[in-house]
Structures are given as C-alpha cells and as structure tokens.
Enzyme design. Structure first.
Site, PDB file in Angstrom:
ATOM      1  N   TYR A 268      -1.943 -33.918  -6.959  1.00  0.00           N
ATOM      2  CA  TYR A 268      -1.064 -34.425  -5.893  1.00  0.00           C
ATOM      3  C   TYR A 268      -1.582 -35.705  -5.257  1.00  0.00           C
ATOM      4  O   TYR A 268      -0.934 -36.258  -4.394  1.00  0.00           O
ATOM      5  CB  TYR A 268      -0.840 -33.348  -4.813  1.00  0.00           C
ATOM      6  CG  TYR A 268      -2.115 -32.728  -4.283  1.00  0.00           C
ATOM      7  CD1 TYR A 268      -2.894 -33.372  -3.338  1.00  0.00           C
ATOM      8  CD2 TYR A 268      -2.552 -31.493  -4.767  1.00  0.00           C
ATOM      9  CE1 TYR A 268      -4.068 -32.806  -2.877  1.00  0.00           C
ATOM     10  CE2 TYR A 268      -3.720 -30.913  -4.303  1.00  0.00           C
ATOM     11  CZ  TYR A 268      -4.476 -31.573  -3.360  1.00  0.00           C
ATOM     12  OH  TYR A 268      -5.640 -31.016  -2.918  1.00  0.00           O
ATOM     13  N   LYS A 269      -2.772 -36.169  -5.673  1.00  0.00           N
ATOM     14  CA  LYS A 269      -3.308 -37.419  -5.107  1.00  0.00           C
ATOM     15  C   LYS A 269      -2.866 -38.592  -5.984  1.00  0.00           C
ATOM     16  O   LYS A 269      -1.690 -38.929  -5.999  1.00  0.00           O
ATOM     17  CB  LYS A 269      -4.826 -37.314  -4.965  1.00  0.00           C
ATOM     18  CG  LYS A 269      -5.222 -36.293  -3.896  1.00  0.00           C
ATOM     19  CD  LYS A 269      -6.715 -36.023  -3.806  1.00  0.00           C
ATOM     20  CE  LYS A 269      -6.983 -34.964  -2.738  1.00  0.00           C
ATOM     21  NZ  LYS A 269      -8.294 -34.344  -2.867  1.00  0.00           N
TER      22      LYS A 269
ATOM     23  N   ARG B   7      -9.458 -44.506   6.319  1.00  0.00           N
ATOM     24  CA  ARG B   7      -9.438 -44.507   4.856  1.00  0.00           C
ATOM     25  C   ARG B   7      -8.133 -45.122   4.356  1.00  0.00           C
ATOM     26  O   ARG B   7      -7.050 -44.785   4.836  1.00  0.00           O
ATOM     27  CB  ARG B   7      -9.549 -43.051   4.427  1.00  0.00           C
ATOM     28  CG  ARG B   7      -9.919 -42.810   3.018  1.00  0.00           C
ATOM     29  CD  ARG B   7     -10.283 -41.352   2.845  1.00  0.00           C
ATOM     30  NE  ARG B   7      -9.112 -40.484   2.926  1.00  0.00           N
ATOM     31  CZ  ARG B   7      -8.964 -39.342   2.242  1.00  0.00           C
ATOM     32  NH1 ARG B   7      -9.925 -38.942   1.433  1.00  0.00           N
ATOM     33  NH2 ARG B   7      -7.894 -38.604   2.375  1.00  0.00           N
TER      34      ARG B   7
ATOM     35  N   ASP C 161     -15.849 -33.270 -10.405  1.00  0.00           N
ATOM     36  CA  ASP C 161     -14.591 -33.170  -9.688  1.00  0.00           C
ATOM     37  C   ASP C 161     -13.959 -34.570  -9.703  1.00  0.00           C
ATOM     38  O   ASP C 161     -14.560 -35.538  -9.220  1.00  0.00           O
ATOM     39  CB  ASP C 161     -14.857 -32.687  -8.252  1.00  0.00           C
ATOM     40  CG  ASP C 161     -13.565 -32.454  -7.488  1.00  0.00           C
ATOM     41  OD1 ASP C 161     -12.576 -33.161  -7.761  1.00  0.00           O
ATOM     42  OD2 ASP C 161     -13.562 -31.588  -6.596  1.00  0.00           O
TER      43      ASP C 161
ATOM     44  N   PHE D 111     -16.878 -32.991  -1.041  1.00  0.00           N
ATOM     45  CA  PHE D 111     -15.783 -32.430  -0.254  1.00  0.00           C
ATOM     46  C   PHE D 111     -16.151 -31.014   0.196  1.00  0.00           C
ATOM     47  O   PHE D 111     -16.632 -30.214  -0.611  1.00  0.00           O
ATOM     48  CB  PHE D 111     -14.523 -32.412  -1.119  1.00  0.00           C
ATOM     49  CG  PHE D 111     -13.261 -32.144  -0.361  1.00  0.00           C
ATOM     50  CD1 PHE D 111     -12.634 -33.152   0.356  1.00  0.00           C
ATOM     51  CD2 PHE D 111     -12.687 -30.884  -0.364  1.00  0.00           C
ATOM     52  CE1 PHE D 111     -11.463 -32.908   1.047  1.00  0.00           C
ATOM     53  CE2 PHE D 111     -11.518 -30.631   0.335  1.00  0.00           C
ATOM     54  CZ  PHE D 111     -10.899 -31.644   1.040  1.00  0.00           C
TER      55      PHE D 111
END
Ligand SMILES: *Cc1c(COP(=O)(O)O)cnc(C)c1O
Length: 397
Positions: A210-211, A356, A185, A114
């Site tokens: 939050y995912k 996605r 991560d 990322f």
C-alpha cells in the site's frame, strides 16, 4: 524505451491542487482501480458467488500477483506470495529463520527499524523462551555487530524515519560469512528503487503493497523466500499453506516452496485494486524511477536548505545511502506538517520530530517539488505553523 512519467502520472487519480508527498505511506488511487474493484464485486462476487474461487482465479491470485511483485524486487519466479500484513510476514520470516539456525539465539536489527518489526521480534523471542533475544544497534554499527552468535539479521532496507538506506548485498554477505541469515523488509524500497533480492542474497524478504506499490489501504503484505529455503518451516501453518487444502487432511503437510507461507483466505477485492496498481509498472524501468527520485530529492533538499535554515536535514546526502524520501527535523514538526497540509502540501510527521516527504516519480514531477518548496518556505518564513489548531494531534500523524 525511457519511462514516460507523464503517462504514469495520468494513470493516477489525484485531487486537483494537491501536492502529494506521502506515497511512501499510502500510494494514491490508480485510475483503473475503481472499475477493476467494481468488476470484482459485481461480475465476480455478485455473479459467480462461490464459483469465483475457480472461475475468476481468486485462489491463484496471491501467487500470480506475488510473481508480479517478484519482478519488481528481483526475485526468482515462484518465490514471492501475497497475504496477511507485513507485520505477520516479518514474524513468519523470523520464525522460519530461527528454525534454520537452531543453535543460535540472537536476532540483530537496528534501532531505527520500524517498531512493528521490532515488536514482532521481541514477542517471538519471548514466546520461544530460553535465551532468545533481540539486539538493536545504531544503523551505522550493524556491520560491526554481526558475529557468530547472530541467528538472523533483520533489517528494513530504507529507514522509515530518516530515509537512510542500508547496503543489502554487503550486509547480507557479512551475515552469511558469520553463518547468519538475512531478512530484508522492503516496505520503503519495493517500487521506490531497483531491488534485487536474488543478487543481494536475501534469505527472506517481505514488504507491504500500500506504500510505493499503490495497492490501497488494507492491501496485503508479501513475502519472498530464497529457493534454497523452499523447505523451511512456514511458522504459521494455516490451511491455505497446506499442500492440498481441499483434501482437508487431519495432518498439516506444508505446500511447495513459498506457497506454504500462505495462511488463510486472501483479501480478493483488495487484491483486485492491487492488480490494477501493478499494471502501472508494466512499462516502468526502476532505474528511471531511481534517477528521477534522486533528482527530485536533490532539488527538494537544495531548495529547502536555501530557504528554511530552521529545518535540519535527517536524510543522507550520499545517493547510495538515500531511499526515496526526504526528512527534516524540527521540534514543532507536527504543527508545521499540519500547516503544510492545510495549504495543499501533504507529507507526514513521525514522532518525535520528523517531517517526512516521499518523492515518487510515477506521479510527482519537478513542478510539484517546486510548489512544495514554495509552500514550505512560506510556512517557515512566516511562522504560519504557530497556531493552536495545528498542534492538536490526530490519531494518525
Ligand atoms: C509500514 C511498515 C510496516 C507496517 O506493517 P503492517 O503490518 O502492514 O501494518 C511494517 N514495517 C515497516 C518497515 C513499515 O514501513
């Protein structure tokens, strides 16, 4: 007892008529969260005022909820704490790792990582000066690139674009054999599949809430520090990471273990939301999540490949190398995604060409996947995406 996914689905407040395949980016609202947030606002902040720090346990919340996340990622108790954002936790983990390997200069990562993780690494290397350097290689070349110049291997377990999964235990072992540390991560693995940072040998791990953990927009990041690194320097020496914050000493003395990774005042109201999101996990077995996620992604891949030959699968077919999302490539991916969203199928687009779809068994079942296949098929076979309004880019894609 096997996980009851009908029960977990009931625990979320999803709008009618929507198939939500974007929980890998922002988890949906847990039904209990609204009341819990309202209680934190009116009964805690409103009634207790400053007393909330003691009476409502606000000060312990980052460690208490950190331990609940620790159970989801296989951490030893007392080794995980919440706070700040994932980007900041990545920076802390990197800076601590470099201080533990003062004779080495290379941060090794993969090209698919990322951007924020890579920017943080580059920024830190620049700030340290000298010959500190971030080196990136293609994901499948990471194992071969680990050598004795590497101070720290920094990887995201599941690639945010392709959903490709690294082998945490194997790469960590290789890093350790070369004398390097390993930072993982877990943004796309915590809550998506079984993770075992202790057994996997991770030195540091971090992630967001939050995912797949459904803590809501703005929910804090977390960091795990292996017990053997409890004395590592915390890298951002804020007052709440001090051993005795309310002694207001002139000199910084780091707190015990992972507590020193705290920086400043925690987001209490957001953590109330996260707390109700974590309640959902109490009767959930991550092995069941994994089995259901793979079944859903297999079904989705088979359905789309049979009906939409123009979409190219970007996600590994091999289960061991797959996270909990399915991605397809198409040059007009952005417009296609807007056409899907207009028809109630919510996924997202990642530049340059990735569509996605997150498959989250807590609230997504076979019927949702079948509807998603039907909508995507209709859009692709009818060329319904080819309209000017679907090509206007929003700030968030
Ligand atoms: C989502 C994500 C981030 C975002 O970090 P924030 O600081 O929480 O915005 C960072 N790294 C990875 C791998 C991600 O998937």
């Amino acid at each position: 007892m096997p996980t009851d996914f009908r029960r977990t689905k009931q625990m979320f407040d999803l709008p009618e008529g929507i198939v939500y395949l974007d929980g890998n980016s922002l988890g949906p609202l847990p039904r209990a969260a609204s009341a819990r947030i309202s209680q934190a606002v009116t009964a805690e902040w409103g009634e207790m005022l400053i007393g909330g720090w003691n009476k409502a346990g606000w000060m312990e919340q980052p460690a208490r909820l950190g331990d609940r996340i620790g159970r989801i990622i296989g951490a030893e108790p007392g080794c995980t704490v919440l706070g700040d954002t994932l980007s900041i936790k990545v920076w802390q983990a990197l800076a601590s790792s470099l201080s533990l390997r003062p004779d080495r200069r290379i941060i090794l990562s993969d090209e698919g990582n990322f951007p924020s993780d890579l920017y943080m690494a580059e920024g830190l290397a620049q700030m340290l000066g000298g010959d500190y350097r971030l080196v990136t290689v293609p994901p499948e070349r990471v194992a071969d690139a680990i050598d004795e110049s590497v101070a720290v291997l920094m990887l995201t377990e599941v690639d945010y674009r392709t959903g490709r999964r690294h082998d945490m235990a194997d790469l960590t072992r290789r890093a350790h054999e070369s004398g390097a540390l390993a930072i993982w991560d877990l943004a796309h693995s915590a809550g998506a599949m079984p993770v075992d940072v202790a057994a996997g040998g991770a030195d540091f791990a971090c992630g967001c809430t939050y995912k797949y953990l459904n803590g809501g927009p703005g929910a804090p990041g977390f960091i795990y520090v292996a017990p053997r690194h409890a004395d590592a320097i915390p890298a951002l020496s804020g007052w709440l990471g001090h051993d005795a914050p309310f002694a207001f000493e002139r000199t910084y003395r780091p707190g015990a273990g992972v507590q020193r990774m705290r920086v400043g005042t925690p987001p209490v109201i957001q953590m109330a939301a996260l707390e109700s999101a974590l309640d959902v996990w109490d009767d959930v077995d991550l092995a069941d999540i994994r089995a259901a996620s793979l079944a859903l992604s297999d079904r989705f891949i088979a359905g789309i490949e049979a009906a939409c030959p123009d979409l190219t699968l970007a996600t590994p077919r091999d289960h061991a190398q797959r996270g909990s999302q399915v991605s397809f490539r198409h040059a007009e991916g952005y417009a296609i995604m807007q056409a899907l969203i207009a028809r109630g199928l919510i996924g997202d687009f990642r530049a340059p060409d990735i569509l996605r779809f997150g498959l989250t068994p807590l609230y997504i079942g076979i019927e949702d996947v079948d509807r998603a296949i039907a909508i995507l098929t209709e859009v692709m076979q009818g060329g319904l995406w080819d309209r000017p309004e679907y090509k206007v880019r929003s700030a968030v894609t």
